[in-house]
Design an enzyme around this catalytic site. Sequence first.
Site, mmCIF file in Angstrom:
data_model
loop_
_atom_site.group_PDB
_atom_site.id
_atom_site.type_symbol
_atom_site.label_atom_id
_atom_site.label_comp_id
_atom_site.label_asym_id
_atom_site.label_seq_id
_atom_site.Cartn_x
_atom_site.Cartn_y
_atom_site.Cartn_z
ATOM 1 N N PRO A 22 30.052 64.837 68.442
ATOM 2 C CA PRO A 22 29.320 65.979 68.987
ATOM 3 C C PRO A 22 30.174 67.221 69.239
ATOM 4 C CG PRO A 22 29.565 64.242 70.640
ATOM 5 C CD PRO A 22 29.992 63.662 69.323
ATOM 6 N N ASN A 23 29.574 68.334 68.927
ATOM 7 C CA ASN A 23 30.133 69.681 69.146
ATOM 8 C C ASN A 23 31.251 70.043 68.179
ATOM 9 O OD1 ASN A 23 28.451 70.307 71.465
ATOM 10 N ND2 ASN A 23 29.640 68.764 72.549
ATOM 11 N N ARG B 192 34.324 77.249 69.006
ATOM 12 C CA ARG B 192 34.291 76.499 70.272
ATOM 13 C C ARG B 192 35.689 76.457 70.903
ATOM 14 N NH1 ARG B 192 34.337 69.937 70.677
ATOM 15 N NH2 ARG B 192 34.130 69.840 72.941
ATOM 16 N N TYR C 32 40.863 74.053 70.627
ATOM 17 C CA TYR C 32 40.559 73.340 69.380
ATOM 18 C C TYR C 32 40.958 74.089 68.113
ATOM 19 C CZ TYR C 32 37.934 70.443 72.618
ATOM 20 O OH TYR C 32 37.585 69.620 73.673
ATOM 21 N N ASN D 162 36.755 61.216 64.706
ATOM 22 C CA ASN D 162 36.933 61.942 65.955
ATOM 23 C C ASN D 162 35.598 61.817 66.683
ATOM 24 O OD1 ASN D 162 37.204 63.628 68.116
ATOM 25 N ND2 ASN D 162 38.110 65.326 66.965
ATOM 26 N N ALA E 81 33.385 63.705 72.613
ATOM 27 C CA ALA E 81 33.130 63.242 73.987
ATOM 28 C C ALA E 81 32.711 61.771 74.039
ATOM 29 C CB ALA E 81 32.067 64.116 74.639
ATOM 30 N N HIS F 16 35.006 58.825 75.221
ATOM 31 C CA HIS F 16 35.216 58.496 76.626
ATOM 32 C C HIS F 16 34.049 57.747 77.254
ATOM 33 C CE1 HIS F 16 38.237 61.422 75.664
ATOM 34 N NE2 HIS F 16 37.361 62.411 75.604
ATOM 35 N N ASP G 179 31.716 49.138 69.549
ATOM 36 C CA ASP G 179 31.186 47.899 68.969
ATOM 37 C C ASP G 179 30.916 48.053 67.478
ATOM 38 O OD1 ASP G 179 31.344 46.516 71.334
ATOM 39 O OD2 ASP G 179 29.210 46.624 71.798
ATOM 40 N N HIS H 173 42.069 63.168 67.565
ATOM 41 C CA HIS H 173 41.643 64.205 68.494
ATOM 42 C C HIS H 173 42.466 65.449 68.204
ATOM 43 C CE1 HIS H 173 39.313 61.405 70.862
ATOM 44 N NE2 HIS H 173 40.320 60.560 70.746
ATOM 45 N N ARG I 134 44.949 66.561 79.372
ATOM 46 C CA ARG I 134 43.758 67.269 79.845
ATOM 47 C C ARG I 134 43.120 66.546 81.051
ATOM 48 N NH1 ARG I 134 40.003 68.627 75.004
ATOM 49 N NH2 ARG I 134 39.130 69.987 76.620
HETATM 50 C C1 DQA Z 1 38.192 65.922 71.302
HETATM 51 C C2 DQA Z 1 38.590 65.654 72.754
HETATM 52 C C3 DQA Z 1 37.379 65.213 73.567
HETATM 53 O O1 DQA Z 1 37.769 64.969 74.922
HETATM 54 C C4 DQA Z 1 36.319 66.289 73.562
HETATM 55 O O2 DQA Z 1 35.165 65.849 74.250
HETATM 56 C C5 DQA Z 1 35.985 66.762 72.195
HETATM 57 C C6 DQA Z 1 37.036 66.908 71.200
HETATM 58 C C7 DQA Z 1 39.372 66.512 70.489
HETATM 59 O O3 DQA Z 1 39.265 66.514 69.271
HETATM 60 O O4 DQA Z 1 40.353 66.992 71.058
HETATM 61 O O5 DQA Z 1 34.842 67.129 71.914
HETATM 62 O O6 DQA Z 1 37.832 64.697 70.696
#
Ligand code: DQA
Length: 150
Positions: free
Chosen positions: A11-12, A19, A24, A75, A78, A81, A88, A101, A108
């Site tokens: 996600p994202n 972003r 990033y 990757n 979020a 975590h 699984d 990541h 962080r």
């Molecule tokens: C991430 C690190 C994660 O904590 C975060 O939620 C992300 C990106 C990274 O690539 O550094 O969305 O996976």
Amino acid sequence: MTHKILLLNGPNLNMLGTRQPEIYGRETLAHIEQSCQARGQALGLTVDCRQSNSEGVLVDHIQEARQNHQGIIINPAAYSHTSIAILDALLASDLPVIEVHLSNIHKRDAFRHHSYVSKAASGIVCGFGARGYLMAIDAMADILQPQREA
Ligand code: DQA
């Protein structure tokens, strides 16, 4: 034999480029994916790229990889975590997994220090920005083709 690997982003990460670039970087996901495909090609790997903002869709892609791919680079963003479902699915895939990541999650917020997904990973690359994906492609080539000439 050409190995096929799945490059999966959570996600994202479709928003990379705009972003939080101070964390990033400014590379877009499309550019990262192209670079990974080019690096893969040079190493004899076909790299299939998928991104989803949804946990279930990520699980579906991992399940399909069991039939179609020889390794997974992920990757999970979020979901790293939070997601036992993704852990699984990766364990069930029986494939080598590399976790990536962009940021150094250990530098962080405390809630980013633990990743469920790491339990399924052969190795983890974090803190090297977009370059980390290429490092993961190189590592996957070594895992899948240990006899390959450097
Ligand atoms: C991430 C690190 C994660 O904590 C975060 O939620 C992300 C990106 C990274 O690539 O550094 O969305 O996976």
